[in-house]
Design a protein around this motif. Sequence first.
Motif, PDB file in Angstrom:
ATOM      1  N   LEU A 207       0.815  -1.205   0.000  1.00  0.00           N
ATOM      2  CA  LEU A 207       0.000   0.000   0.000  1.00  0.00           C
ATOM      3  C   LEU A 207       0.856   1.265   0.000  1.00  0.00           C
ATOM      4  CD1 LEU A 207      -2.793  -1.097   2.496  1.00  0.00           C
ATOM      5  CD2 LEU A 207      -3.044  -0.746   0.045  1.00  0.00           C
ATOM      6  N   GLN A 208       2.018   1.206   0.674  1.00  0.00           N
ATOM      7  CA  GLN A 208       2.883   2.374   0.736  1.00  0.00           C
ATOM      8  C   GLN A 208       3.427   2.767  -0.640  1.00  0.00           C
ATOM      9  OE1 GLN A 208       5.730   1.141   3.668  1.00  0.00           O
ATOM     10  NE2 GLN A 208       4.567   2.004   5.393  1.00  0.00           N
ATOM     11  N   SER A 209       3.437   1.810  -1.582  1.00  0.00           N
ATOM     12  CA  SER A 209       3.925   2.128  -2.921  1.00  0.00           C
ATOM     13  C   SER A 209       2.886   2.858  -3.762  1.00  0.00           C
ATOM     14  CB  SER A 209       4.342   0.847  -3.649  1.00  0.00           C
ATOM     15  OG  SER A 209       3.219   0.016  -3.869  1.00  0.00           O
ATOM     16  N   LEU A 210       1.620   2.932  -3.255  1.00  0.00           N
ATOM     17  CA  LEU A 210       0.573   3.631  -3.992  1.00  0.00           C
ATOM     18  C   LEU A 210       0.639   5.131  -3.701  1.00  0.00           C
ATOM     19  CD1 LEU A 210      -2.460   1.233  -3.413  1.00  0.00           C
ATOM     20  CD2 LEU A 210      -0.801   1.216  -5.273  1.00  0.00           C
TER      21      LEU A 210
ATOM     22  N   CYS B  58      -0.900   8.858  -2.687  1.00  0.00           N
ATOM     23  CA  CYS B  58      -1.814   9.267  -1.623  1.00  0.00           C
ATOM     24  C   CYS B  58      -3.249   9.318  -2.142  1.00  0.00           C
ATOM     25  CB  CYS B  58      -1.383  10.622  -1.051  1.00  0.00           C
ATOM     26  SG  CYS B  58      -2.344  11.120   0.412  1.00  0.00           S
ATOM     27  N   SER B  59      -3.436   9.799  -3.350  1.00  0.00           N
ATOM     28  CA  SER B  59      -4.796   9.891  -3.896  1.00  0.00           C
ATOM     29  C   SER B  59      -5.416   8.506  -4.103  1.00  0.00           C
ATOM     30  CB  SER B  59      -4.765  10.651  -5.227  1.00  0.00           C
ATOM     31  OG  SER B  59      -3.935   9.974  -6.169  1.00  0.00           O
ATOM     32  N   ASP B  60      -4.598   7.549  -4.583  1.00  0.00           N
ATOM     33  CA  ASP B  60      -5.115   6.185  -4.755  1.00  0.00           C
ATOM     34  C   ASP B  60      -5.462   5.560  -3.414  1.00  0.00           C
ATOM     35  OD1 ASP B  60      -3.001   5.280  -7.595  1.00  0.00           O
ATOM     36  OD2 ASP B  60      -4.942   6.309  -7.476  1.00  0.00           O
ATOM     37  N   LEU B  61      -4.616   5.820  -2.394  1.00  0.00           N
ATOM     38  CA  LEU B  61      -4.890   5.269  -1.057  1.00  0.00           C
ATOM     39  C   LEU B  61      -6.196   5.828  -0.503  1.00  0.00           C
ATOM     40  CD1 LEU B  61      -1.420   5.164   0.721  1.00  0.00           C
ATOM     41  CD2 LEU B  61      -2.902   3.243   0.203  1.00  0.00           C
TER      42      LEU B  61
ATOM     43  N   ALA C  16       2.166  -3.025  -8.700  1.00  0.00           N
ATOM     44  CA  ALA C  16       2.527  -2.850  -7.292  1.00  0.00           C
ATOM     45  C   ALA C  16       2.862  -4.183  -6.641  1.00  0.00           C
ATOM     46  CB  ALA C  16       1.386  -2.160  -6.549  1.00  0.00           C
ATOM     47  N   ILE C  17       2.067  -5.220  -6.943  1.00  0.00           N
ATOM     48  CA  ILE C  17       2.328  -6.554  -6.382  1.00  0.00           C
ATOM     49  C   ILE C  17       3.605  -7.121  -6.971  1.00  0.00           C
ATOM     50  CG2 ILE C  17       1.373  -8.847  -6.013  1.00  0.00           C
ATOM     51  CD1 ILE C  17      -1.403  -7.633  -6.445  1.00  0.00           C
ATOM     52  N   LEU C  18       3.818  -6.918  -8.295  1.00  0.00           N
ATOM     53  CA  LEU C  18       5.022  -7.434  -8.950  1.00  0.00           C
ATOM     54  C   LEU C  18       6.279  -6.807  -8.344  1.00  0.00           C
ATOM     55  CD1 LEU C  18       6.336  -9.068 -11.214  1.00  0.00           C
ATOM     56  CD2 LEU C  18       5.999  -7.104 -12.723  1.00  0.00           C
ATOM     57  N   LYS C  19       6.275  -5.488  -8.134  1.00  0.00           N
ATOM     58  CA  LYS C  19       7.444  -4.824  -7.551  1.00  0.00           C
ATOM     59  C   LYS C  19       7.723  -5.334  -6.145  1.00  0.00           C
ATOM     60  CE  LYS C  19       6.992  -0.537 -10.219  1.00  0.00           C
ATOM     61  NZ  LYS C  19       6.689   0.915 -10.142  1.00  0.00           N
ATOM     62  N   TYR C  20       6.661  -5.564  -5.376  1.00  0.00           N
ATOM     63  CA  TYR C  20       6.856  -6.088  -4.012  1.00  0.00           C
ATOM     64  C   TYR C  20       7.544  -7.453  -4.047  1.00  0.00           C
ATOM     65  CZ  TYR C  20       5.774  -8.278   0.442  1.00  0.00           C
ATOM     66  OH  TYR C  20       5.869  -8.937   1.627  1.00  0.00           O
ATOM     67  N   LEU C  21       7.060  -8.352  -4.918  1.00  0.00           N
ATOM     68  CA  LEU C  21       7.640  -9.690  -4.990  1.00  0.00           C
ATOM     69  C   LEU C  21       9.098  -9.638  -5.454  1.00  0.00           C
ATOM     70  CD1 LEU C  21       4.598 -11.606  -6.546  1.00  0.00           C
ATOM     71  CD2 LEU C  21       5.407 -11.681  -4.181  1.00  0.00           C
ATOM     72  N   ILE C  22       9.393  -8.739  -6.391  1.00  0.00           N
ATOM     73  CA  ILE C  22      10.777  -8.623  -6.882  1.00  0.00           C
ATOM     74  C   ILE C  22      11.684  -8.105  -5.772  1.00  0.00           C
ATOM     75  CG2 ILE C  22      12.257  -7.364  -8.491  1.00  0.00           C
ATOM     76  CD1 ILE C  22       9.968  -7.480 -10.508  1.00  0.00           C
ATOM     77  N   ARG C  23      11.184  -7.117  -5.006  1.00  0.00           N
ATOM     78  CA  ARG C  23      12.004  -6.591  -3.892  1.00  0.00           C
ATOM     79  C   ARG C  23      12.337  -7.680  -2.877  1.00  0.00           C
ATOM     80  NH1 ARG C  23       8.506  -2.115  -4.126  1.00  0.00           N
ATOM     81  NH2 ARG C  23       7.362  -2.886  -2.326  1.00  0.00           N
ATOM     82  N   HIS C  24      11.460  -8.661  -2.736  1.00  0.00           N
ATOM     83  CA  HIS C  24      11.683  -9.720  -1.755  1.00  0.00           C
ATOM     84  C   HIS C  24      12.240 -10.989  -2.391  1.00  0.00           C
ATOM     85  CE1 HIS C  24       9.845  -7.826   1.834  1.00  0.00           C
ATOM     86  NE2 HIS C  24       9.204  -7.099   0.926  1.00  0.00           N
ATOM     87  N   ASP C  25      12.797 -10.853  -3.600  1.00  0.00           N
ATOM     88  CA  ASP C  25      13.516 -11.952  -4.269  1.00  0.00           C
ATOM     89  C   ASP C  25      12.639 -13.165  -4.512  1.00  0.00           C
ATOM     90  OD1 ASP C  25      16.390 -11.141  -2.258  1.00  0.00           O
ATOM     91  OD2 ASP C  25      15.861 -10.413  -4.265  1.00  0.00           O
ATOM     92  N   VAL C  26      11.368 -12.934  -4.795  1.00  0.00           N
ATOM     93  CA  VAL C  26      10.469 -14.036  -5.125  1.00  0.00           C
ATOM     94  C   VAL C  26      10.566 -14.283  -6.634  1.00  0.00           C
ATOM     95  CG1 VAL C  26       8.098 -14.863  -5.143  1.00  0.00           C
ATOM     96  CG2 VAL C  26       8.925 -13.449  -3.243  1.00  0.00           C
ATOM     97  N   VAL C  27      10.881 -15.521  -7.011  1.00  0.00           N
ATOM     98  CA  VAL C  27      11.052 -15.869  -8.425  1.00  0.00           C
ATOM     99  C   VAL C  27       9.677 -16.051  -9.062  1.00  0.00           C
ATOM    100  CG1 VAL C  27      12.030 -17.510 -10.057  1.00  0.00           C
ATOM    101  CG2 VAL C  27      13.235 -16.988  -7.919  1.00  0.00           C
ATOM    102  N   ILE C  28       9.352 -15.218 -10.023  1.00  0.00           N
ATOM    103  CA  ILE C  28       8.052 -15.256 -10.688  1.00  0.00           C
ATOM    104  C   ILE C  28       8.239 -14.987 -12.168  1.00  0.00           C
ATOM    105  CG2 ILE C  28       6.647 -14.566  -8.701  1.00  0.00           C
ATOM    106  CD1 ILE C  28       6.797 -11.712  -9.745  1.00  0.00           C
ATOM    107  N   LYS C  29       7.203 -15.313 -12.933  1.00  0.00           N
ATOM    108  CA  LYS C  29       7.184 -14.980 -14.348  1.00  0.00           C
ATOM    109  C   LYS C  29       6.718 -13.535 -14.504  1.00  0.00           C
ATOM    110  CE  LYS C  29       6.164 -19.639 -16.023  1.00  0.00           C
ATOM    111  NZ  LYS C  29       5.191 -20.462 -16.776  1.00  0.00           N
TER     112      LYS C  29
END
Length: 398
Positions: free
Chosen positions: A16-19, A21-24, A68-81
């Motif tokens: 959520l912090q990556s969104l 302020c207006s979207d939040l 937003a979800i993709l960036k979170y997973l990449i930051r945490h080194d989760v291997v995804i397509k």
Amino acid sequence: MSHFSAMQKLGCTETLQSLSCSDLLALKDTIATKLTNIWTKEEAIGVILNYSQSAEELLKRRKIVREAILKYLIRHDVVIKVSADKQQLIGEALFYWTQKEWNRKELIDRTKHKLEQNVKQEIANAKIKAMAQEVKVAGIELEQARQVQDQLRRQLEEQARKREEEQARQAEEQKIRQAEEQIKRRVQEQITEQVLDERKRQLEMQMNIHLNVTQYKAPSQAEGDFDCQIIGEEFCKWFFILLNSQNPSFGRQPEEWGPQHFWDDAILHFAYSVQEDIIEQYQSSAMVSLRLLSLVKDEQLLFNPNISKNGMRCVTSPHGLVAIAVAGTIHMNTQCLGIFEQLFGLVRTPVGRNNWKMKYVNLQVKALIGQQEINQPSLSIELPALVAHLNELNAFLK
């Protein structure tokens, strides 16, 4: 009330912090419309987490975009397509948080076990020191030490006995619960079997209803009526193209499938034989539409009707009701899985002369076993039997 684990709450907060302020604030207004005195991102995130039902429900919100979800997973080194869609990314995030919870629990369990071992070791060391000290004393002190040891042993034995009794009691209660559940399942199975038998009996009774219906003879076009065989062919082409288009392997853009093609009280009788005979029955336009859709969309089947004269028959009643029977083969990818016969009962709508809806559908499927040969599919339903089905359709309308 929200249901978030500790890791889910941390992960959703970071996402959520990556969104903006207006979207939040917009997402906050969607989830908690009555709270208007929220101005900061931190306050909005708190409200969103408190009023969301679960992490999965929150991530499915439109404001939380796939990136937003993709960036979170990449930051945490989760291997995804990188090509994964949003639903797949949500599944990966939920799985990642579950793994983190498991790792956290395992760490707590190991720490707890280590502390217990240290305490036990300290107790053992203390006992050794106490015993060494007691050896130095004489007479009464030695006897007192032996009494203390005996008392401790009796306490441990009593605790062990109580544990065994509690375990035995719990095991007995578990057996009783399992027996009760088994009885409930058997009763439910008997009830279900009775309901199915009753439905089958009613269906057989309906099949025995006879009206004065003869095979439709096409009048001249000057009379303004239709040719029964032509409408049967046109209906089969339309229906099976529409149904097969819901399967991506059909190679056509999906057309508009839905309950609008059925009457509200439509009935589907579905019988299929693989290793045993199974009968299903559904009623209502929504249920009939969804069950037929699941055959091509979920089970990936394709229907190939034989609309030649020996593969399709059509009859009509004086009331304008039409019964169409068609045979064909069923395929999946490049394999032919079996054969089918399908009966449709059509009733013309009062709006428009050539608008029809399905009132009754009877689908029978038989799987091919081994190296059975397939000739051109032909109908086992002869005209008298098709007339009986039309009688049944008339009975439903009464």
